[in-house]
Scaffold this motif. Structure first.
Motif, PDB file in Angstrom:
ATOM      1  N   PHE A  59       0.826  -1.207   0.000  1.00 18.89           N
ATOM      2  CA  PHE A  59       0.000   0.000   0.000  1.00 18.89           C
ATOM      3  C   PHE A  59       0.861   1.259   0.000  1.00 18.89           C
ATOM      4  CE2 PHE A  59      -2.760  -2.988   2.555  1.00 18.89           C
ATOM      5  CZ  PHE A  59      -3.577  -3.330   1.495  1.00 18.89           C
ATOM      6  N   GLU A  60       1.993   1.194   0.685  1.00 20.15           N
ATOM      7  CA  GLU A  60       2.847   2.380   0.795  1.00 20.15           C
ATOM      8  C   GLU A  60       3.391   2.795  -0.568  1.00 20.15           C
ATOM      9  OE1 GLU A  60       5.738   1.590   3.902  1.00 20.15           O
ATOM     10  OE2 GLU A  60       4.145   0.755   5.149  1.00 20.15           O
ATOM     11  N   LYS A  61       3.951   1.845  -1.281  1.00 18.58           N
ATOM     12  CA  LYS A  61       4.522   2.181  -2.584  1.00 18.58           C
ATOM     13  C   LYS A  61       3.414   2.586  -3.566  1.00 18.58           C
ATOM     14  CE  LYS A  61       7.693   0.848  -6.117  1.00 18.58           C
ATOM     15  NZ  LYS A  61       8.833   0.113  -6.486  1.00 18.58           N
ATOM     16  N   ALA A  62       2.331   1.825  -3.582  1.00 17.22           N
ATOM     17  CA  ALA A  62       1.234   2.120  -4.515  1.00 17.22           C
ATOM     18  C   ALA A  62       0.618   3.489  -4.233  1.00 17.22           C
ATOM     19  CB  ALA A  62       0.165   1.038  -4.429  1.00 17.22           C
ATOM     20  N   GLY A  63       0.524   3.853  -2.960  1.00 16.50           N
ATOM     21  CA  GLY A  63      -0.100   5.122  -2.586  1.00 16.50           C
ATOM     22  C   GLY A  63       0.871   6.285  -2.485  1.00 16.50           C
ATOM     23  N   GLY A  64       2.165   5.999  -2.620  1.00 14.18           N
ATOM     24  CA  GLY A  64       3.153   7.071  -2.569  1.00 14.18           C
ATOM     25  C   GLY A  64       3.287   7.722  -1.204  1.00 14.18           C
ATOM     26  N   TYR A  65       3.305   6.903  -0.150  1.00 12.90           N
ATOM     27  CA  TYR A  65       3.458   7.470   1.189  1.00 12.90           C
ATOM     28  C   TYR A  65       4.389   6.604   2.019  1.00 12.90           C
ATOM     29  CZ  TYR A  65       0.278   3.974   3.193  1.00 12.90           C
ATOM     30  OH  TYR A  65      -0.303   2.804   3.613  1.00 12.90           O
ATOM     31  N   SER A  66       4.808   7.138   3.143  1.00 12.57           N
ATOM     32  CA  SER A  66       5.652   6.416   4.086  1.00 12.57           C
ATOM     33  C   SER A  66       4.828   6.057   5.305  1.00 12.57           C
ATOM     34  CB  SER A  66       6.833   7.284   4.525  1.00 12.57           C
ATOM     35  OG  SER A  66       7.665   7.567   3.431  1.00 12.57           O
ATOM     36  N   ARG A  67       5.149   4.942   5.912  1.00  9.11           N
ATOM     37  CA  ARG A  67       4.464   4.563   7.156  1.00  9.11           C
ATOM     38  C   ARG A  67       4.758   5.604   8.229  1.00  9.11           C
ATOM     39  NH1 ARG A  67       0.374   2.728   7.791  1.00  9.11           N
ATOM     40  NH2 ARG A  67       0.913   1.187   6.264  1.00  9.11           N
ATOM     41  N   ALA A  68       5.992   6.111   8.222  1.00  9.28           N
ATOM     42  CA  ALA A  68       6.344   7.161   9.175  1.00  9.28           C
ATOM     43  C   ALA A  68       7.400   8.064   8.569  1.00  9.28           C
ATOM     44  CB  ALA A  68       6.859   6.555  10.483  1.00  9.28           C
ATOM     45  N   VAL A  69       7.394   9.296   9.030  1.00  8.65           N
ATOM     46  CA  VAL A  69       8.422  10.267   8.666  1.00  8.65           C
ATOM     47  C   VAL A  69       9.000  10.788   9.975  1.00  8.65           C
ATOM     48  CG1 VAL A  69       8.923  12.480   7.574  1.00  8.65           C
ATOM     49  CG2 VAL A  69       7.260  10.920   6.524  1.00  8.65           C
ATOM     50  N   VAL A  70      10.313  10.661  10.102  1.00  5.33           N
ATOM     51  CA  VAL A  70      11.016  11.211  11.256  1.00  5.33           C
ATOM     52  C   VAL A  70      11.662  12.503  10.801  1.00  5.33           C
ATOM     53  CG1 VAL A  70      12.897  10.867  12.902  1.00  5.33           C
ATOM     54  CG2 VAL A  70      11.416   8.941  12.285  1.00  5.33           C
ATOM     55  N   ASP A  71      11.390  13.567  11.525  1.00  4.71           N
ATOM     56  CA  ASP A  71      11.963  14.866  11.208  1.00  4.71           C
ATOM     57  C   ASP A  71      12.396  15.495  12.531  1.00  4.71           C
ATOM     58  OD1 ASP A  71      12.725  17.306  10.155  1.00  4.71           O
ATOM     59  OD2 ASP A  71      10.907  17.558   8.973  1.00  4.71           O
ATOM     60  N   GLY A  72      13.687  15.518  12.766  1.00  8.52           N
ATOM     61  CA  GLY A  72      14.197  16.029  14.029  1.00  8.52           C
ATOM     62  C   GLY A  72      13.728  15.178  15.190  1.00  8.52           C
ATOM     63  N   ASP A  73      13.142  15.817  16.181  1.00  4.52           N
ATOM     64  CA  ASP A  73      12.670  15.109  17.368  1.00  4.52           C
ATOM     65  C   ASP A  73      11.234  14.608  17.240  1.00  4.52           C
ATOM     66  OD1 ASP A  73      15.049  15.316  18.791  1.00  4.52           O
ATOM     67  OD2 ASP A  73      14.507  17.247  19.669  1.00  4.52           O
ATOM     68  N   PHE A  74      10.681  14.708  16.039  1.00  2.00           N
ATOM     69  CA  PHE A  74       9.300  14.278  15.831  1.00  2.00           C
ATOM     70  C   PHE A  74       9.219  13.082  14.900  1.00  2.00           C
ATOM     71  CE2 PHE A  74       8.637  18.578  17.276  1.00  2.00           C
ATOM     72  CZ  PHE A  74       7.501  18.480  18.062  1.00  2.00           C
ATOM     73  N   ALA A  75       8.255  12.213  15.173  1.00  2.00           N
ATOM     74  CA  ALA A  75       7.897  11.112  14.271  1.00  2.00           C
ATOM     75  C   ALA A  75       6.410  11.239  13.985  1.00  2.00           C
ATOM     76  CB  ALA A  75       8.196   9.756  14.899  1.00  2.00           C
ATOM     77  N   PHE A  76       6.085  11.216  12.718  1.00  2.00           N
ATOM     78  CA  PHE A  76       4.698  11.303  12.276  1.00  2.00           C
ATOM     79  C   PHE A  76       4.352   9.959  11.646  1.00  2.00           C
ATOM     80  CE2 PHE A  76       6.756  15.402  12.059  1.00  2.00           C
ATOM     81  CZ  PHE A  76       5.883  16.215  12.759  1.00  2.00           C
ATOM     82  N   VAL A  77       3.475   9.208  12.311  1.00  2.00           N
ATOM     83  CA  VAL A  77       3.116   7.880  11.823  1.00  2.00           C
ATOM     84  C   VAL A  77       1.788   7.978  11.081  1.00  2.00           C
ATOM     85  CG1 VAL A  77       2.672   5.472  12.424  1.00  2.00           C
ATOM     86  CG2 VAL A  77       4.342   6.792  13.750  1.00  2.00           C
ATOM     87  N   ALA A  78       1.801   7.525   9.830  1.00  2.00           N
ATOM     88  CA  ALA A  78       0.621   7.575   8.971  1.00  2.00           C
ATOM     89  C   ALA A  78      -0.498   6.710   9.552  1.00  2.00           C
ATOM     90  CB  ALA A  78       0.978   7.076   7.574  1.00  2.00           C
ATOM     91  N   GLY A  79      -1.696   6.952   9.064  1.00  2.00           N
ATOM     92  CA  GLY A  79      -2.827   6.116   9.447  1.00  2.00           C
ATOM     93  C   GLY A  79      -2.469   4.651   9.230  1.00  2.00           C
TER      94      GLY A  79
END
Length: 129
Positions: free
Chosen positions: A12-32
Motif C-alpha cells: 500500500f505504501e509504494k502504490a499510494g506514494g506514502y511512508s508509514r512514518a516520517v522522522v523529522d528532528g525530534d518528531f515522528a509522524f506515523v501515517a494512518g
C-alpha cells in the motif's frame, strides 16, 4: 538530523506514494495504520485484534526511528462502527493507559477497504535525555 522515511514494506505504501512514518528532528509522524498483520498480509475480523495490530505496527516503526511508545504525544483514531468504540478503547487503555496522549476519535462511514474497522495515526516527540 535529516528527514527519514520509514516503511513497513506494505504494498500500500509504494502504490499510494506514502511512508508509514516520517522522522523529522525530534518528531515522528506515523501515517494512518490499519489492523493488517504485515508479515502475513491478513486482517483479523474483530476490532480488538485490529487495534492491537495497529499498535504493533506503530511500535515497530517508532522503534525503527529511535522512538518509544512513551514518546507518543498525539493519537487520532478512526472507527467505522460506534459499537466498536468500547472494544477499541479497551486496547488503547492497555497500551497507552500510562502514556495518555492527547487523542481524538472519529466515527467514519468507511475506510479504504471494507474489512478495515479501525485506523490509528500518531505523532511522537523524542523526550530530552
Amino acid at each position: 538530523m535529516s528527514r527519514r522515511l520509514i516503511s513497513t514494506g506494505s504494498p500500500f505504501e509504494k502504490a499510494g506514494g506514502y511512508s508509514r512514518a516520517v522522522v523529522d528532528g525530534d518528531f515522528a509522524f506515523v501515517a494512518g495504520t490499519t489492523g493488517y498483520d504485515y508479515t502475513t498480509m491478513t486482517m483479523p475480523e474483530d476490532v480488538t485484534n485490529q487495534s492491537r495490530n495497529c499498535f504493533k505496527t506503530i511500535q515497530a516503526v517508532l522503534e525503527e526511528g529511535g522512538f518509544a511508545m512513551t514518546d507518543i504525544v498525539r493519537a487520532t483514531y478512526y472507527i467505522t462502527d460506534i459499537k466498536d468504540a468500547d472494544a477499541h478503547f479497551a486496547v488503547c487503555g492497555e497500551i497507552l493507559g500510562e502514556i495518555r496522549p492527547a487523542s481524538t476519535i472519529l466515527v467514519v462511514a468507511a475506510l479504504l477497504k471494507p474489512e478495515m474497522k479501525v485506523e490509528i495515526e500518531v505523532t511522537a516527540k523524542r523526550r530530552s535525555a
